[in-house]
Every structure is written in C-alpha cells, then in structure tokens.
Enzyme design. Sequence first.
Site, PDB file in Angstrom:
ATOM      1  N   HIS A 140       9.551 -14.238 -23.801  1.00 23.86           N
ATOM      2  CA  HIS A 140       8.607 -13.594 -24.722  1.00 23.86           C
ATOM      3  C   HIS A 140       8.185 -14.489 -25.898  1.00 23.86           C
ATOM      4  O   HIS A 140       8.146 -14.044 -27.053  1.00 23.86           O
ATOM      5  CB  HIS A 140       9.195 -12.288 -25.264  1.00 23.86           C
ATOM      6  CG  HIS A 140       9.340 -11.204 -24.223  1.00 23.86           C
ATOM      7  ND1 HIS A 140       8.509 -11.086 -23.138  1.00 23.86           N
ATOM      8  CD2 HIS A 140      10.221 -10.159 -24.125  1.00 23.86           C
ATOM      9  CE1 HIS A 140       8.873 -10.031 -22.418  1.00 23.86           C
ATOM     10  NE2 HIS A 140       9.907  -9.458 -22.985  1.00 23.86           N
ATOM     11  N   HIS A 163       4.586  -4.227 -25.445  1.00 27.47           N
ATOM     12  CA  HIS A 163       5.991  -3.970 -25.102  1.00 27.47           C
ATOM     13  C   HIS A 163       6.529  -2.671 -25.717  1.00 27.47           C
ATOM     14  O   HIS A 163       7.665  -2.624 -26.181  1.00 27.47           O
ATOM     15  CB  HIS A 163       6.826  -5.180 -25.549  1.00 27.47           C
ATOM     16  CG  HIS A 163       8.097  -5.382 -24.780  1.00 27.47           C
ATOM     17  ND1 HIS A 163       9.131  -4.487 -24.798  1.00 27.47           N
ATOM     18  CD2 HIS A 163       8.494  -6.390 -23.960  1.00 27.47           C
ATOM     19  CE1 HIS A 163      10.111  -4.928 -24.040  1.00 27.47           C
ATOM     20  NE2 HIS A 163       9.747  -6.086 -23.522  1.00 27.47           N
ATOM     21  N   GLU A 221       4.897  -3.048 -18.863  1.00 23.27           N
ATOM     22  CA  GLU A 221       4.249  -4.168 -19.559  1.00 23.27           C
ATOM     23  C   GLU A 221       3.268  -4.856 -18.617  1.00 23.27           C
ATOM     24  O   GLU A 221       3.679  -5.494 -17.655  1.00 23.27           O
ATOM     25  CB  GLU A 221       5.296  -5.201 -19.988  1.00 23.27           C
ATOM     26  CG  GLU A 221       6.485  -4.655 -20.733  1.00 23.27           C
ATOM     27  CD  GLU A 221       7.690  -5.598 -20.613  1.00 23.27           C
ATOM     28  OE1 GLU A 221       7.541  -6.817 -20.712  1.00 23.27           O
ATOM     29  OE2 GLU A 221       8.795  -5.084 -20.390  1.00 23.27           O
TER      30      GLU A 221
HETATM   31  C1  GLA Z   1      11.491  -7.463 -21.007  1.00 25.11           C
HETATM   32  C2  GLA Z   1      12.409  -8.139 -20.071  1.00 25.11           C
HETATM   33  C3  GLA Z   1      13.772  -7.563 -20.160  1.00 25.11           C
HETATM   34  C4  GLA Z   1      14.264  -7.602 -21.588  1.00 25.11           C
HETATM   35  C5  GLA Z   1      13.280  -6.922 -22.484  1.00 25.11           C
HETATM   36  C6  GLA Z   1      13.675  -7.049 -23.928  1.00 25.11           C
HETATM   37  O1  GLA Z   1      11.125  -6.257 -20.549  1.00 25.11           O
HETATM   38  O2  GLA Z   1      11.961  -8.091 -18.736  1.00 25.11           O
HETATM   39  O3  GLA Z   1      14.655  -8.259 -19.343  1.00 25.11           O
HETATM   40  O4  GLA Z   1      14.438  -8.932 -21.984  1.00 25.11           O
HETATM   41  O5  GLA Z   1      12.007  -7.469 -22.316  1.00 25.11           O
HETATM   42  O6  GLA Z   1      15.002  -6.712 -24.152  1.00 25.11           O
END
Ligand code: GLA
Length: 391
Positions: free
Chosen positions: A143, A217, A352
């Site tokens: 991210h 998110h 997402e």
């Molecule tokens: C995304 C990832 C997860 C986790 C979340 C944040 O959805 O796919 O594995 O890292 O973000 O905790």
Amino acid sequence: MRRALPALVIAFALSAVAFAQPKAVTGPAFEQDTFGKLPPTKDKNGKETPGPIVTRYTLVNKNGMVVKCIEYGAIITEIHVPDKSGKTADVALGFDTLADYLKGHPYFGANAGRCANRIANGKFTLDGKEYKLAPNDKPHSLHGGKEGFDKKFWRGEPMLTATGPSVKFTYTSPDGEEGYPGRLSVTMSYTLTDNNEIVIDYRATTDKPTVCNLAHHSYFNLAGHNAGDIKGHELTIAAKHYTPGDETLIPTGKIEPVAGTPFDFTKAKPMGRDLEKAGGKPVGFDLNYVLDKGQTARPELAARVVEPKSGRVMEVLTTEPGLQFYTGNFLDGSNKGKGGAVYRQYNGFCLEAQKFPDSVNKPEWKDKSNVVLRPGETYKQTTIYQFSVVK
Ligand code: GLA
C-alpha cells in the site's frame, strides 16, 4: 476554481438550513469543521514547519445519507445509511479523533497509493532500472510503503456538482517518495448522489515513468461499524477467476477459476460459510478477484453485498479489472474505534477495486492489469459504492 465559488456559497447556505433543522433535510448539503491539527514537521536542517489544520467535510443527500471525510489520508470517517425500516447506522469502521488515526491503523477508510497492495520483495524494474521500496510488509512493500498516501495531507476543496455535494482532494507525491520515480500529481473526489452512491474518482499524472495503482480501503459492516462480525453478510462477486497467491499473499502469476474452491462468490454466499476453508495466516479471505468485465472505461458492477437483518445492500461498481476481498483477518481488537467500539477479527470487510497485486512484476498481466504510468498519460479510476435496501 472560479466556477466552484458560487456553488460553494449555495452549498453553505443549504448546509446552514439542513443542519439547523436536521429532520427537514430536503436537498444536498455540506458542512465543514476542524477535525484536528497535524504535528509539525522538521526538514533536514531542523527547521520546523507547523502542521496543517485538518478539515472534515460532511456530505448529506436528500435521503438523509451522510458521508464524512477528512484531509488526512482523504479518509472516509463515517458513512450513515438507512436500513429497511429507515433507521440509520454508521457502516464504516473508523475513529472519532485525528489522534486515533495518527496512532496507526490498518487503512480504515483510506486511499492506498501510490501503489496499492503488495509489490514482491519491495522492488521492481522499470525501463531497465531497478527501484527499491520500503519492506513495510516484510519482505514486501504494501500500500505505497512506510508512509503511503493514507498518511498524507490531501488539500480538500468542497464543490456542489450536478450529481451532488462533492469534495475534491489533491496531493502531489514528490519524485523519489517511498522509492518511486517521478512526481505524481493526484486528485480524487468523493461525490454523494441522491441515489445513495459514493462516487470515487481518481486522476493522476507523472513527469517520469512510474507505477500507479490507487485503491479505496474502507472497512464496511452493513449492520453497523460496531455490530460484531460480518460472517452473515451475503456476497456476490462478478468474477469467475482469481489470482492465487503464496503464503505471503504474493500472486503466483496464474489466473485460475474460482469454481470448486472456497473463493467462489459467483452466486450469493455468506462471507462466513467458507471462511475457515479459505485458509491463510491469519485465516480468512484476502485475495484478488479477476473481474469478468476486465478494465472498463466506465464503472461496471463488480460485487454486491446484502446484510439480511438490516436489509442494507451495497453494490460496488468500478472501472478497475481487480477486486481485493478482505475480511479484516488482521483486526485484533487493538484499534479502539468510534464511540469506544472494539474492532476484532472479521468485524469489517473491504472490497478494494484496483489493479492486480504485484502487477509491476508480472509482465504476463500487461494487457489485463497495467500499473505503469508514463508522462503524457492520465491514470483514471472511478469506483462507486452504492447503498440500497431489500425488504
Ligand atoms: C489489504 C491487504 C491485507 C491487509 C490490509 C491491511 O486489504 O490485502 O492483507 O494488509 O490491506 O491490513
């Protein structure tokens, strides 16, 4: 900007009416207030710059739906939606104060970037040059790195558009930030329509070839952000394929059918039914779906969620080719949320919309999921979360 000004005046006049008499909300409105102030920053010579004031914007539509968002991370902090009997609940996980957001959290309501999801071993090669990123999800980069777009100050600008009240956020990511090449100029907006849609639009341009993959998110619980687990939510995903990954969630590069696996959501199924079978460390869903529609110029249906008790429904429409479905597997009760809510494992889910994880290292996906952005091109994404009810 000049055109936005009269709209602003109208908007604030409307908001004054709407907020003085909350029961008589008859049209779109917005309000703004101060959510907090970011701490000062120091440059390399020790010179201190005071942190900016973080404004919160409240968008209201004619159905009484309310969305709140802030200039820190362009985060959505609250989404109030009516249930089948008209009773409103806040369906987004989040916090009451800026201090809580600053303590660190798993991307509640935030926008992941400059590259959402994982980049294997925090490195990639672009035009023959290797770039190294922070391994903030050891050994991978997740991210956007240590300080991704979720932790940046995004300048907000409220606007009354033809489809509803809207806030446009702007952030410019300097060349080399988090190891990524090129100065990336990003704008994004949230618009709340009278069809109970949150329309999210992203645009980005760069001055050097770079990687760009943005993703919203929010964690949802359609029974209410503090209503416990999401296992009873019924989910349909318009995807016959997914990208299987290794234990650390890096895709193998294969695209495989969901048929006959616990990951099959082509027909409505409670999120909890095959959750144990999904495996993973920790156990739960955390994977990318290859949407049947692929990348599209206009947003198309990607997923539908029904929460049977409240009757609340959420549909996700997007231009993007991929959809990460995540059941809050890493939530462990350590985040104390709004009104003292404790967010435990599986208490929220994310859908997402994005390009596939680690696309930059998967040349075989170039035509389906291209994350490279070059000068002269514009990155564009529209994703819509639309709320309704079933009786
Ligand atoms: C995304 C990832 C997860 C986790 C979340 C944040 O959805 O796919 O594995 O890292 O973000 O905790």
